[in-house]
Design an enzyme around this catalytic site. Sequence first.
Site, short mmCIF file in Angstrom:
data_model
loop_
_atom_site.label_atom_id
_atom_site.label_comp_id
_atom_site.label_asym_id
_atom_site.label_seq_id
_atom_site.Cartn_x
_atom_site.Cartn_y
_atom_site.Cartn_z
N GLU A 101 0.82 -1.21 0.00
CA GLU A 101 0.00 0.00 0.00
C GLU A 101 0.86 1.26 0.00
O GLU A 101 0.58 2.21 -0.74
CB GLU A 101 -0.95 0.00 1.20
CG GLU A 101 -2.02 -1.06 1.14
CD GLU A 101 -3.01 -0.87 0.00
OE1 GLU A 101 -3.20 0.27 -0.47
OE2 GLU A 101 -3.61 -1.88 -0.42
N ASN A 151 1.10 3.85 -3.19
CA ASN A 151 0.79 5.27 -3.08
C ASN A 151 1.84 6.13 -3.77
O ASN A 151 1.51 7.12 -4.43
CB ASN A 151 0.66 5.69 -1.61
CG ASN A 151 -0.72 5.45 -1.05
OD1 ASN A 151 -1.63 5.03 -1.75
ND2 ASN A 151 -0.87 5.71 0.23
N ARG A 153 -9.65 4.67 -7.28
CA ARG A 153 -9.08 4.04 -6.08
C ARG A 153 -10.12 4.01 -4.96
O ARG A 153 -11.05 4.81 -4.94
CB ARG A 153 -7.85 4.82 -5.60
CG ARG A 153 -6.80 5.02 -6.66
CD ARG A 153 -6.07 3.74 -6.92
NE ARG A 153 -5.22 3.90 -8.09
CZ ARG A 153 -4.57 2.91 -8.64
NH1 ARG A 153 -4.65 1.71 -8.14
NH2 ARG A 153 -3.83 3.12 -9.70
#
Length: 142
Positions: free
Chosen positions: A46, A50, A102
């Site tokens: 994650e 990002n 997202r």
Amino acid sequence: MANHFDLHCPSRAENVGLCRVAAATFAANAGFSVAEIEEIKVAVSEAVSNVVVHAYPGGEGALWLHCEEIADGISISVRDEGVGIEDVERARQASYTTDPERMGLGFVFMESFSDEFSVESAPGRGTRVEMHKRREAPAEAS
């Protein structure tokens, strides 16, 4: 000196898996259980995703992953020198996203799979995510 490593690579989608495997291998060598390693893999994925998706709009830039053994576990840092986050507190809220494609759960997953979690960011200066994970199972002798 505590065991540690630094990985510096371009913010490309194919490097998400590289960072994930590197952190998982490091955690395995530090005595984490399979379940704990799975959580670390999600959190690192994650954080790196990002950077890939948000840090350098329309291009790519530098990505750094640092893992270090600490007394009761590991410390993981993911940083970039990208556009930064204007409102970190808002970005940490579930379902908040600047990209309608997202889900906006990246920070939620990172925080839930870390024992300590922080985000430092400034517009135009990049972002640093720090995650600390304590080992629940006793470390096995190497």
